[in-house]
Motif scaffolding. Structure first.
Motif, PDB file in Angstrom:
ATOM      1  N   THR A  11       0.833  -1.200   0.000  1.00  0.00           N
ATOM      2  CA  THR A  11       0.000   0.000   0.000  1.00  0.00           C
ATOM      3  C   THR A  11       0.867   1.249   0.000  1.00  0.00           C
ATOM      4  N   ARG A  12       1.928   1.246   0.799  1.00  0.00           N
ATOM      5  CA  ARG A  12       2.836   2.398   0.805  1.00  0.00           C
ATOM      6  C   ARG A  12       3.511   2.580  -0.546  1.00  0.00           C
ATOM      7  N   LEU A  13       3.890   1.470  -1.181  1.00  0.00           N
ATOM      8  CA  LEU A  13       4.490   1.576  -2.511  1.00  0.00           C
ATOM      9  C   LEU A  13       3.494   2.156  -3.518  1.00  0.00           C
ATOM     10  N   SER A  14       2.235   1.738  -3.413  1.00  0.00           N
ATOM     11  CA  SER A  14       1.235   2.208  -4.369  1.00  0.00           C
ATOM     12  C   SER A  14       1.044   3.713  -4.281  1.00  0.00           C
ATOM     13  N   ARG A  15       1.297   4.308  -3.116  1.00  0.00           N
ATOM     14  CA  ARG A  15       1.134   5.746  -2.942  1.00  0.00           C
ATOM     15  C   ARG A  15       2.231   6.524  -3.665  1.00  0.00           C
ATOM     16  N   GLN A  16       3.289   5.831  -4.077  1.00  0.00           N
ATOM     17  CA  GLN A  16       4.365   6.500  -4.798  1.00  0.00           C
ATOM     18  C   GLN A  16       4.179   6.432  -6.309  1.00  0.00           C
ATOM     19  N   ASN A  17       3.126   5.769  -6.751  1.00  0.00           N
ATOM     20  CA  ASN A  17       2.846   5.682  -8.179  1.00  0.00           C
ATOM     21  C   ASN A  17       2.046   6.892  -8.649  1.00  0.00           C
ATOM     22  N   TYR A  18       2.203   7.206  -9.926  1.00  0.00           N
ATOM     23  CA  TYR A  18       1.321   8.190 -10.550  1.00  0.00           C
ATOM     24  C   TYR A  18       0.332   7.409 -11.410  1.00  0.00           C
ATOM     25  N   ALA A  19      -0.912   7.811 -11.396  1.00  0.00           N
ATOM     26  CA  ALA A  19      -1.936   7.069 -12.118  1.00  0.00           C
ATOM     27  C   ALA A  19      -2.950   8.019 -12.713  1.00  0.00           C
ATOM     28  N   ILE A  20      -3.661   7.533 -13.712  1.00  0.00           N
ATOM     29  CA  ILE A  20      -4.690   8.349 -14.357  1.00  0.00           C
ATOM     30  C   ILE A  20      -5.786   8.714 -13.362  1.00  0.00           C
ATOM     31  N   ASP A  21      -5.939   7.938 -12.290  1.00  0.00           N
ATOM     32  CA  ASP A  21      -6.924   8.259 -11.265  1.00  0.00           C
ATOM     33  C   ASP A  21      -6.429   9.326 -10.302  1.00  0.00           C
ATOM     34  N   LEU A  22      -5.176   9.760 -10.448  1.00  0.00           N
ATOM     35  CA  LEU A  22      -4.634  10.827  -9.618  1.00  0.00           C
ATOM     36  C   LEU A  22      -4.610  12.163 -10.346  1.00  0.00           C
ATOM     37  N   GLY A  23      -4.368  12.135 -11.632  1.00  0.00           N
ATOM     38  CA  GLY A  23      -4.292  13.389 -12.366  1.00  0.00           C
ATOM     39  C   GLY A  23      -4.071  13.175 -13.850  1.00  0.00           C
ATOM     40  N   LEU A  24      -3.967  14.277 -14.567  1.00  0.00           N
ATOM     41  CA  LEU A  24      -3.771  14.238 -16.010  1.00  0.00           C
ATOM     42  C   LEU A  24      -2.484  13.498 -16.340  1.00  0.00           C
ATOM     43  N   PHE A  25      -2.555  12.604 -17.312  1.00  0.00           N
ATOM     44  CA  PHE A  25      -1.419  11.779 -17.724  1.00  0.00           C
ATOM     45  C   PHE A  25      -1.067  12.183 -19.150  1.00  0.00           C
ATOM     46  N   PRO A  26      -0.102  13.106 -19.340  1.00  0.00           N
ATOM     47  CA  PRO A  26       0.076  13.740 -20.648  1.00  0.00           C
ATOM     48  C   PRO A  26       0.929  12.971 -21.647  1.00  0.00           C
ATOM     49  N   LEU A  27       1.070  11.658 -21.486  1.00  0.00           N
ATOM     50  CA  LEU A  27       1.939  10.886 -22.377  1.00  0.00           C
ATOM     51  C   LEU A  27       1.425  10.905 -23.811  1.00  0.00           C
ATOM     52  N   GLY A  28       2.154  11.619 -24.676  1.00  0.00           N
ATOM     53  CA  GLY A  28       1.797  11.661 -26.083  1.00  0.00           C
ATOM     54  C   GLY A  28       1.902  10.299 -26.720  1.00  0.00           C
ATOM     55  N   SER A  29       0.972  10.003 -27.636  1.00  0.00           N
ATOM     56  CA  SER A  29       0.892   8.758 -28.390  1.00  0.00           C
ATOM     57  C   SER A  29       0.347   7.605 -27.569  1.00  0.00           C
ATOM     58  N   CYS A  30       0.223   7.771 -26.259  1.00  0.00           N
ATOM     59  CA  CYS A  30      -0.199   6.656 -25.397  1.00  0.00           C
ATOM     60  C   CYS A  30      -1.693   6.670 -25.077  1.00  0.00           C
ATOM     61  N   THR A  31      -2.337   7.803 -25.246  1.00  0.00           N
ATOM     62  CA  THR A  31      -3.780   7.934 -25.026  1.00  0.00           C
ATOM     63  C   THR A  31      -4.178   7.408 -23.650  1.00  0.00           C
ATOM     64  N   MET A  32      -3.657   8.071 -22.613  1.00  0.00           N
ATOM     65  CA  MET A  32      -3.956   7.671 -21.240  1.00  0.00           C
ATOM     66  C   MET A  32      -5.211   8.409 -20.771  1.00  0.00           C
ATOM     67  N   LYS A  33      -6.350   7.878 -21.160  1.00  0.00           N
ATOM     68  CA  LYS A  33      -7.621   8.520 -20.830  1.00  0.00           C
ATOM     69  C   LYS A  33      -8.236   7.894 -19.582  1.00  0.00           C
ATOM     70  N   HIS A  34      -9.247   8.564 -19.040  1.00  0.00           N
ATOM     71  CA  HIS A  34      -9.976   8.015 -17.896  1.00  0.00           C
ATOM     72  C   HIS A  34     -10.586   6.674 -18.280  1.00  0.00           C
ATOM     73  N   ASN A  35     -10.514   5.738 -17.359  1.00  0.00           N
ATOM     74  CA  ASN A  35     -11.062   4.403 -17.576  1.00  0.00           C
ATOM     75  C   ASN A  35     -12.407   4.287 -16.865  1.00  0.00           C
ATOM     76  N   PRO A  36     -13.518   4.334 -17.594  1.00  0.00           N
ATOM     77  CA  PRO A  36     -14.831   4.290 -16.939  1.00  0.00           C
ATOM     78  C   PRO A  36     -14.999   3.047 -16.081  1.00  0.00           C
ATOM     79  N   ARG A  37     -15.524   3.225 -14.880  1.00  0.00           N
ATOM     80  CA  ARG A  37     -15.682   2.100 -13.972  1.00  0.00           C
ATOM     81  C   ARG A  37     -16.720   1.103 -14.468  1.00  0.00           C
ATOM     82  N   LEU A  38     -17.634   1.557 -15.304  1.00  0.00           N
ATOM     83  CA  LEU A  38     -18.602   0.635 -15.890  1.00  0.00           C
ATOM     84  C   LEU A  38     -17.882  -0.469 -16.652  1.00  0.00           C
ATOM     85  N   ASN A  39     -16.854  -0.096 -17.392  1.00  0.00           N
ATOM     86  CA  ASN A  39     -16.113  -1.090 -18.173  1.00  0.00           C
ATOM     87  C   ASN A  39     -15.458  -2.124 -17.268  1.00  0.00           C
TER      88      ASN A  39
END
Length: 520
Positions: A73-101
């Motif tokens: 859990t402590r390690l997970s807090r050091q990750n950056y994720a799309i659920d934390l903020g904008l992920f500007p990686l060009g060409s990678c299309t890091m969009k929000h992942n709808p929870r319905l899916n």
């Protein structure tokens, strides 16, 4: 130094900085001489390993459940994720992942399938694969689809193998694949892996394919032409739509070759442009990009390949077909018959990534045709908003050639002497953002490729623009503090050259994680 700064800089006894914890390795928390659970002694039994037994214990650390949960859990807090903020990686299309899916993908009827289940018991899963394939053909205007490839590069290989099979079927062995400078980075690697010689096609000053250079290399075609295909990315990795795509396809076809389109950037045109109408013969579709489930961290991917009428007979097996009675049948080699006699083979042991199929279909059905069109429109709008909001402070090499598509491309031109794209990226980390894609595409020096996707609000974009503008202004002014960034991340800047050239990735009891010691 101000008194308040001195207090902030004072070290702590633990090495922790408030809730930014200095996390040891799991081997440093537990030890190999204890365990977190008591188990009864196991009676000795004869070995069946035939002399392959380990000579020494495996040496795993023993931890309690609480220690293990807290560590990860402590390690997970050091990750950056799309659920934390904008992920500007060009060409990678890091969009929000709808929870319905995610909810649909976790339904037992899909998540608990076994790949060798009788087809009569998995008709729902086969129906999902078939319906998703129909959508992909409709959205691309193509005649057939191979659903089994597991990722983008895997899909590229599938498309090239179909092209090779089509050429061999007409007795036309060709040896060269043409790849424009603005194509996706995996294209030349895939072509080389497939056994083809790779030749570059230059870009124009506007960042698009040089049509005259392409036509000159193709020549008049016919039996003397050695070009098997052109692998083109549209929109390309400069974030630009290839306006001459139809002319490019016509020239390639006139030479007897095929057009492979990299679908990594399909998010920019989904619902608005059908690649089949532009003359594309094969294109992979990154389900984990365009149709949700951002793929950071090496998670599951999927790269179905759509094929034109000319390549459809060579699509790999297995293929899901709908029968006259409405049931679905998975066509394998032993049941292929004459209808699939020209299939070039198969790409995977089973069919593909079921979880990605369910996510993608849920995404498509929840958006509908009009919603998918809006996806592309909003993605392009957001990228152009970033481009025009930053071009006065960060060089935009193709900013004057018209609007960009799904991503905005900047360079390091104008930064103070001794400052680079890397410094800007490290400064962004201190601002709370994962850096953009750096030094790609190679046609732009010090490239910074930013893709906001359609799921970011104007408020989120404004905050990101403010952060990048601030860091860029510091780099242009020669702010030496940027050379030490990031200052507030779990780890300071590493010696990336040393870490790349002399990596030591194995844990050593005396020194902890050796790659960290070698790189810091």
């Amino acid at each position: 130094m101000a008194a308040s700064d001195a207090l902030i800089a004072a070290p702590t006894a633990t090495g922790n900085r408030a809730l930014m914890l200095e996390e040891p390795l799991i081997f440093e928390i537990g030890s190999t001489d204890r365990t977190g659970v008591d188990l009864a002694d196991v009676p000795a039994a004869p070995s069946r390993l035939g002399g392959m037994e380990r000579a020494t214990p495996i040496g795993l650390p023993g931890l309690s459940e609480q220690e293990t949960v807290r560590h990860y859990t402590r390690l997970s807090r050091q990750n950056y994720a799309i659920d934390l903020g904008l992920f500007p990686l060009g060409s990678c299309t890091m969009k929000h992942n709808p929870r319905l899916n995610e909810k649909v993908a976790r339904m037992p009827g899909f998540a608990d399938l076994h790949p060798l289940s009788p087809q009569s018991e998995v008709q729902g899963a086969l129906a999902v694969i078939h319906e998703l394939g129909q959508w992909l053909k409709t959205l691309t205007g193509m005649a057939a689809v191979a659903m089994s490839p597991k990722a983008g590069a895997h899909g590229e290989l599938c498309g090239l193998l179909a092209i090779r099979a089509a050429l061999e079927a007409r007795g036309d062995a060709r040896s060269v694949i043409l790849v424009p400078e603005s194509a996706h980075g995996t294209n030349p690697a895939t072509a080389a892996f497939c056994g083809y010689a790779v030749e570059d096609i230059p870009a124009t000053p506007e960042g698009r394919v040089d049509l005259e250079a392409l036509e000159a290399r193709l020549g008049v075609g016919g039996p003397d032409c050695d070009v098997a295909a052109v692998m083109i990315t549209n929109p390309n990795t400069c974030g630009l739509f290839e306006r001459d795509m139809k002319k490019i396809a016509d020239a390639v076809h006139a030479a007897g070759a095929f057009v492979y389109c990299d679908g990594a950037n399909f998010n920019a045109i989904v619902g608005r442009v059908r690649p089949g109408d532009l003359g594309v013969d094969a294109m992979h579709i990154n389900l984990h990009k365009t149709f949700s489930t951002p793929h950071g961290g090496g998670g599951p991917g999927s790269g179905p390949v759509v094929l034109s009428e000319a390549l459809a007979p060579f699509a790999p097996l297995p293929i899901v077909e709908r029968q006259a009675d409405g049931s679905f049948h998975l066509v394998e080699e032993e049941t292929a018959g004459a209808d699939h006699g020209q299939a070039f083979g198969r790409m995977v042991a089973f069919h593909g990534q079921m979880g990605m199929f369910t996510r993608a279909l849920a995404y498509i059905l929840s958006h509908g045709a009009d919603g998918l069109r809006q996806v592309a429109e909003d993605a392009v709008l957001n990228a152009n908003y970033i481009l025009r909001s930053l071009e006065d402070v960060v060089d935009a090499p193709f900013g004057g050639t018209g609007p960009c598509m799904h991503e905005a491309l900047f360079s390091d031109k104008g930064l103070a002497e001794g400052f680079s794209t890397l410094d800007v990226a490290k400064g962004l980390i201190d601002e709370g953002y994962h850096p953009m894609t750096m030094y790609f595409p190679l046609v732009v020096h010090g490239a910074m490729l930013i893709e906001p996707t359609e799921t970011e609000s104007k408020a989120a974009l404004d905050q990101f623009i403010m952060a990048l503008r601030s860091v860029a202004e510091r780099a242009k002014a020669g702010d030496e503090s940027l050379k030490g960034a990031p200052w507030f991340a779990p780890r300071r800047r590493l010696d990336e050259t040393l870490a790349a050239r002399k990596p030591r990735l194995a844990w050593e009891e005396a020194g902890g994680l050796a790659v960290q010691a070698a790189a810091e």
